[in-house]
Design a protein around this motif. Structure first.
Motif, PDB file in Angstrom:
ATOM      1  N   ILE A 102       0.842  -1.207   0.000  1.00  0.00           N
ATOM      2  CA  ILE A 102       0.000   0.000   0.000  1.00  0.00           C
ATOM      3  C   ILE A 102       0.873   1.252   0.000  1.00  0.00           C
ATOM      4  O   ILE A 102       0.584   2.235  -0.705  1.00  0.00           O
ATOM      5  N   GLN A 103       1.950   1.220   0.786  1.00  0.00           N
ATOM      6  CA  GLN A 103       2.878   2.359   0.777  1.00  0.00           C
ATOM      7  C   GLN A 103       3.501   2.554  -0.605  1.00  0.00           C
ATOM      8  O   GLN A 103       3.656   3.687  -1.077  1.00  0.00           O
ATOM      9  N   ALA A 104       3.858   1.435  -1.259  1.00  0.00           N
ATOM     10  CA  ALA A 104       4.463   1.531  -2.596  1.00  0.00           C
ATOM     11  C   ALA A 104       3.459   2.051  -3.612  1.00  0.00           C
ATOM     12  O   ALA A 104       3.824   2.815  -4.522  1.00  0.00           O
ATOM     13  N   TRP A 105       2.187   1.649  -3.493  1.00  0.00           N
ATOM     14  CA  TRP A 105       1.161   2.131  -4.419  1.00  0.00           C
ATOM     15  C   TRP A 105       0.912   3.628  -4.253  1.00  0.00           C
ATOM     16  O   TRP A 105       0.508   4.299  -5.212  1.00  0.00           O
ATOM     17  N   ASN A 106       1.140   4.139  -3.034  1.00  0.00           N
ATOM     18  CA  ASN A 106       0.921   5.568  -2.781  1.00  0.00           C
ATOM     19  C   ASN A 106       2.164   6.405  -3.025  1.00  0.00           C
ATOM     20  O   ASN A 106       2.112   7.634  -2.892  1.00  0.00           O
ATOM     21  N   ALA A 107       3.288   5.757  -3.354  1.00  0.00           N
ATOM     22  CA  ALA A 107       4.528   6.503  -3.609  1.00  0.00           C
ATOM     23  C   ALA A 107       4.450   7.220  -4.953  1.00  0.00           C
ATOM     24  O   ALA A 107       3.659   6.869  -5.837  1.00  0.00           O
ATOM     25  N   SER A 108       5.296   8.227  -5.110  1.00  0.00           N
ATOM     26  CA  SER A 108       5.293   9.012  -6.349  1.00  0.00           C
ATOM     27  C   SER A 108       5.794   8.197  -7.539  1.00  0.00           C
ATOM     28  O   SER A 108       5.451   8.496  -8.689  1.00  0.00           O
ATOM     29  N   SER A 109       6.589   7.158  -7.264  1.00  0.00           N
ATOM     30  CA  SER A 109       7.134   6.335  -8.350  1.00  0.00           C
ATOM     31  C   SER A 109       6.213   5.187  -8.746  1.00  0.00           C
ATOM     32  O   SER A 109       6.589   4.366  -9.589  1.00  0.00           O
ATOM     33  N   ALA A 110       5.032   5.090  -8.142  1.00  0.00           N
ATOM     34  CA  ALA A 110       4.112   3.980  -8.436  1.00  0.00           C
ATOM     35  C   ALA A 110       3.708   3.991  -9.906  1.00  0.00           C
ATOM     36  O   ALA A 110       3.414   5.044 -10.477  1.00  0.00           O
ATOM     37  N   SER A 111       3.689   2.814 -10.506  1.00  0.00           N
ATOM     38  CA  SER A 111       3.350   2.701 -11.929  1.00  0.00           C
ATOM     39  C   SER A 111       2.332   1.584 -12.177  1.00  0.00           C
ATOM     40  O   SER A 111       2.331   0.982 -13.236  1.00  0.00           O
ATOM     41  N   VAL A 112       1.483   1.319 -11.155  1.00  0.00           N
ATOM     42  CA  VAL A 112       0.502   0.245 -11.274  1.00  0.00           C
ATOM     43  C   VAL A 112      -0.500   0.536 -12.385  1.00  0.00           C
ATOM     44  O   VAL A 112      -0.943  -0.367 -13.099  1.00  0.00           O
ATOM     45  N   PHE A 113      -0.852   1.802 -12.529  1.00  0.00           N
ATOM     46  CA  PHE A 113      -1.871   2.175 -13.514  1.00  0.00           C
ATOM     47  C   PHE A 113      -1.247   2.900 -14.712  1.00  0.00           C
ATOM     48  O   PHE A 113      -1.912   3.665 -15.405  1.00  0.00           O
ATOM     49  N   MET A 114       0.035   2.642 -14.939  1.00  0.00           N
ATOM     50  CA  MET A 114       0.729   3.179 -16.109  1.00  0.00           C
ATOM     51  C   MET A 114       1.054   2.015 -17.041  1.00  0.00           C
ATOM     52  O   MET A 114       1.350   0.909 -16.580  1.00  0.00           O
ATOM     53  N   TYR A 115       1.015   2.263 -18.344  1.00  0.00           N
ATOM     54  CA  TYR A 115       1.155   1.170 -19.301  1.00  0.00           C
ATOM     55  C   TYR A 115       2.243   1.460 -20.339  1.00  0.00           C
ATOM     56  O   TYR A 115       2.229   0.920 -21.432  1.00  0.00           O
ATOM     57  N   THR A 116       3.186   2.315 -19.955  1.00  0.00           N
ATOM     58  CA  THR A 116       4.328   2.571 -20.827  1.00  0.00           C
ATOM     59  C   THR A 116       5.418   1.535 -20.564  1.00  0.00           C
ATOM     60  O   THR A 116       5.236   0.604 -19.772  1.00  0.00           O
ATOM     61  N   LYS A 117       6.565   1.688 -21.201  1.00  0.00           N
ATOM     62  CA  LYS A 117       7.635   0.705 -21.124  1.00  0.00           C
ATOM     63  C   LYS A 117       8.134   0.526 -19.694  1.00  0.00           C
ATOM     64  O   LYS A 117       8.347   1.492 -18.967  1.00  0.00           O
ATOM     65  N   ASN A 118       8.315  -0.744 -19.288  1.00  0.00           N
ATOM     66  CA  ASN A 118       8.856  -1.119 -17.983  1.00  0.00           C
ATOM     67  C   ASN A 118       8.081  -0.505 -16.815  1.00  0.00           C
ATOM     68  O   ASN A 118       8.659   0.074 -15.888  1.00  0.00           O
ATOM     69  N   THR A 119       6.768  -0.625 -16.860  1.00  0.00           N
ATOM     70  CA  THR A 119       5.916  -0.212 -15.745  1.00  0.00           C
ATOM     71  C   THR A 119       5.180  -1.436 -15.208  1.00  0.00           C
ATOM     72  O   THR A 119       5.068  -2.465 -15.890  1.00  0.00           O
ATOM     73  N   THR A 120       4.665  -1.303 -13.985  1.00  0.00           N
ATOM     74  CA  THR A 120       3.936  -2.417 -13.378  1.00  0.00           C
ATOM     75  C   THR A 120       2.639  -2.691 -14.132  1.00  0.00           C
ATOM     76  O   THR A 120       2.219  -3.844 -14.265  1.00  0.00           O
ATOM     77  N   GLY A 121       2.006  -1.627 -14.632  1.00  0.00           N
ATOM     78  CA  GLY A 121       0.789  -1.815 -15.419  1.00  0.00           C
ATOM     79  C   GLY A 121       1.047  -2.623 -16.681  1.00  0.00           C
ATOM     80  O   GLY A 121       0.267  -3.524 -17.032  1.00  0.00           O
ATOM     81  N   GLN A 122       2.143  -2.309 -17.371  1.00  0.00           N
ATOM     82  CA  GLN A 122       2.479  -3.081 -18.571  1.00  0.00           C
ATOM     83  C   GLN A 122       2.865  -4.517 -18.207  1.00  0.00           C
ATOM     84  O   GLN A 122       2.520  -5.459 -18.932  1.00  0.00           O
ATOM     85  N   ALA A 123       3.558  -4.705 -17.063  1.00  0.00           N
ATOM     86  CA  ALA A 123       3.912  -6.057 -16.620  1.00  0.00           C
ATOM     87  C   ALA A 123       2.662  -6.879 -16.337  1.00  0.00           C
ATOM     88  O   ALA A 123       2.632  -8.092 -16.604  1.00  0.00           O
ATOM     89  N   PHE A 124       1.610  -6.224 -15.823  1.00  0.00           N
ATOM     90  CA  PHE A 124       0.350  -6.925 -15.578  1.00  0.00           C
ATOM     91  C   PHE A 124      -0.250  -7.424 -16.886  1.00  0.00           C
ATOM     92  O   PHE A 124      -0.692  -8.590 -16.978  1.00  0.00           O
ATOM     93  N   TRP A 125      -0.270  -6.596 -17.923  1.00  0.00           N
ATOM     94  CA  TRP A 125      -0.843  -7.012 -19.205  1.00  0.00           C
ATOM     95  C   TRP A 125       0.038  -8.048 -19.900  1.00  0.00           C
ATOM     96  O   TRP A 125      -0.466  -8.940 -20.588  1.00  0.00           O
ATOM     97  N   ASN A 126       1.363  -7.949 -19.725  1.00  0.00           N
ATOM     98  CA  ASN A 126       2.241  -9.004 -20.249  1.00  0.00           C
ATOM     99  C   ASN A 126       1.938 -10.345 -19.581  1.00  0.00           C
ATOM    100  O   ASN A 126       1.889 -11.395 -20.238  1.00  0.00           O
TER     101      ASN A 126
END
Length: 668
Positions: A397-421
């Protein structure tokens, strides 16, 4: 002269279709054997280069290991580290798993057994890299109390123990379930306590199944790669560590054999000769795993009574005489009435046993002792599970609230893109693996009557399922990338397609087994009734058996998805550790697990740790969702559907009443 055209009857068409389907099922069932030998051959071909370059004597006949010298590349030092890590893990996991399974089976109300067992077996669905992250960041506080570093053999062994714990617990629980309950009830009727009936009679009947569970857990521990590679990082000081004693070994961070293979496959110094050496190590590891499977097969065979040789019978008699004498001496010392009691008949024996039982002051000590350790073991399991769960949730939860969080981002090397991969890999693997596994299960359960052929296919499936993931990854790298070049960069790149196809091979054994279990639970009367009505065997299968087993089939798909989700080593070698800017099957791509592993090389510690925990938290949410579907939603689907229909009906009634009330007020 008119030529009469032949028109096959409907029955002939059905018989031909049934025969063709049976042949296809047979071919697909043999596919597991082809895969097993295919993996062995492809790895062996690359391993021959390593044996030729370094020499068999340097690899198997030496005890020196140092990659800087061609003559010091022995397989045995890192494999010894593997055995030490596995042994310590088994010492911890086996008592915890066996006693926890015994507690769940005999001490817990049947209504609560399933939820508690599922809670502990949740550990099996958590990927190994998440365990590695937890051990490196949180478990270190416990081992630090005894002066051991988090990056050490001891910490890695403790982590590995809880990774293999679900295997030991599940196999023990299933073995206890398969034992005849008369072996528990009869000792109770003869006056034994519940605990003695469990441990002295019932549990001994389940001994072979428990041993198989321990051996399978050992195979899993030997093949573990990615979690250990997050903790063990040294590979050049084996001689000094082994010569310094056990304390030095436990506090060291020397690599195991699987970690040696994974961490050196793509380093800057990885020449072709070094890669061929790693394939040689993989081939030897493959042979070791096959030997473990043969041991499992030996323990699970139908044992017949074999008369021991005379010298062994003599040793056994002397052994029994010695302990009978000790027992008689103890009886005489601690029970004075033993000296004054003459036992001449069965009635005298019963009188003596009654007196002994009444005067035995510690008669309940055995029961309390066993129960105490059962409670301790089950509490340790749940405490570890709770600790792991809350650590991932809080830090995630702390990581999701951090400024570097990329759960809902889908550009290169983000957690969102890793989810779709990850979703893409799962989709391809299920679409290919489900038909193969389904036909294999149908053949084994419905058509294969030859016990020898069935045992051979089972052996191939179980052997394939016991192969470490790193070896599957090596096979996928050789075949799908080096040989076929199914990447956007030919034979030098990575691709999600290669990763998905390799993962498909990984899940086929367990997928086939779970589907076959679902088919075997369908009552035999259903098949007999269908055949009596004139249906062909194949029509009975797809018209009656498959619809009746739909819940089990759905559960097997969910469990297969969980297995794909937890794969790391396979995808690390085939799909790569970085993503392409565009999601495509022929492009490389991070999955959620490989994204965690990729952060080990991240120079920004805070950013890398946040990325690890945000991916781990997302994985945990998916695992819990899959568990809820597999164990609660699918088995209760009909009641849930009826409940939803009822509430929709009630809502429509309320809506209709509101409309009628509104219409009547308007007319008024």
């Amino acid at each position: 002269m008119r030529v009469r055209q032949f028109k096959p009857s409907r029955i002939q068409i059905q018989n031909a279709t049934s025969c063709f389907s049976k042949v296809m099922a047979t071919i697909v069932a043999c596919f597991s054997g082809v895969l097993l030998f295919g993996i062995l051959i492809f790895i062996l071909v690359r391993a021959i280069q390593g044996f030729d370059h370094y020499g068999i004597n340097a690899i198997l006949g030496s005890l020196n290991f140092n990659f800087s010298s061609d003559n010091a590349v022995s397989f045995w030092p890192p494999f010894t580290a593997t055995l030490i890590t596995t042994f310590i893990a088994l010492i911890i996991a086996v008592p915890l798993g066996v006693k926890s399974a015994t507690f769940l089976k005999f001490r817990v109300n049947k209504h609560y057994q399933k939820p508690l067992r599922i809670a502990i077996e949740t550990l099996a669905g958590i990927p190994s890299v998440v365990f590695g992250l937890f051990a490196a960041q949180s478990l270190k506080s416990v081992v630090g109390l005894i002066g051991i570093s988090s990056y050490s053999i001891l910490n890695a062994s403790i982590m590995l123990a809880f990774m293999i714990l679900p295997t030991v617990l599940a196999m023990t629980y299933n073995s206890l379930e398969n034992v005849d309950m008369n072996l528990f009830e009869n000792p109770l009727a003869l006056g034994c306590t519940k605990t003695k009936a469990i441990y002295k009679v019932y549990k001994k009947a389940a001994k072979s199944g428990i041993i198989v569970g321990v051996i399978l857990a050992a195979g899993r521990a030997i093949g573990e790669t990615m979690a250990l590679s997050m903790l063990l990082q040294s590979q050049n000081n084996y001689d000094s560590v082994f010569s310094s004693g056990l304390g030095s070994i436990l506090s060291s961070n020397i690599k195991t054999i699987s970690v040696i293979i994974s961490t050196n496959m793509f380093t800057e110094n990885s020449s072709e000769a070094l890669k061929s050496l790693l394939f040689a190590f993989g081939f030897i590891l493959f042979v070791v795993i096959m030997l473990i499977n043969l041991i499992v097969l030996w323990f699970t065979r139908n044992k017949k009574h074999v008369r021991l040789p005379k010298f062994l019978m003599l040793i056994k008699d002397k052994y029994n005489w010695f302990f009978d004498t000790i027992h008689s001496i103890v009886e005489t010392i601690f029970f004075p009435f033993r000296r004054n009691t003459k036992i001449n008949s069965e009635q005298d024996v019963l009188i003596y046993m009654e007196k002994r039982f009444k005067h035995y002051k510690f008669k309940d000590a055995y029961s309390w002792y066993k129960l105490f350790w059962e409670i301790v073991c089950i509490l340790i399991c749940f405490c570890f599970l709770t600790w792991l769960f809350f650590d991932i949730v809080v830090m995630g939860i702390q990581a999701w609230n951090a400024s570097s969080a990329s759960v809902f981002m889908y550009t290169k090397n983000t957690t969102g893109q890793a989810f779709w991969n990850t979703f893409l890999v799962i989709l391809v693997a299920i679409l290919i693996g489900f038909p193969i596994s389904l036909f294999t299960a149908i053949y084994l359960n419905e058509f294969c009557k030859n016990k020898v052929i069935k045992k051979i296919i089972y052996f191939f499936l179980d052997s394939l399922g016991a192969v470490p993931s790193i070896l599957f990854g090596m096979f996928g790298l050789i075949f799908f990338i080096y040989e076929l070049g199914w990447t956007s960069q030919g034979g030098k790149g990575f691709s999600l397609l290669a990763g998905a196809l390799t993962v498909t091979i990984v899940i086929i054994p367990s997928f086939s087994r779970t589907i076959q279990q679902a088919l075997s639970e369908v009552p035999m009367d259903l098949r007999q009734n269908g055949l009596a009505l004139g249906c062909t065997p194949w029509k009975v299968v797809y018209k009656l058996v498959l619809p009746a087993a739909i819940n089990g089939l759905a559960t097997s798909i969910v469990l297969a998805i969980g297995r794909i989700l937890s794969e790391t080593a396979t995808l690390y070698l085939t799909a790569g550790l970085t993503s392409s800017a565009q999601i495509a099957l022929v492009n490389p791509g991070q999955t959620l697990t490989t994204r965690i592993y990729a952060q080990l090389t991240n120079t920004n510690v805070t950013d890398g740790l946040n990325i690890m925990y945000e991916s781990a938290f997302l994985i945990l949410l998916i695992v819990l969702f899959l568990i809820a579907i597999a164990y609660y939603i699918i088995p209760n689907w009909r009641s849930i559907k009826n409940e939803v229909k009822f509430w929709i009906f009630k809502a429509n009634q309320k809506l209709q009443q509101f409309k009628n009330f509104k219409f009547s007020n308007k007319n008024y």
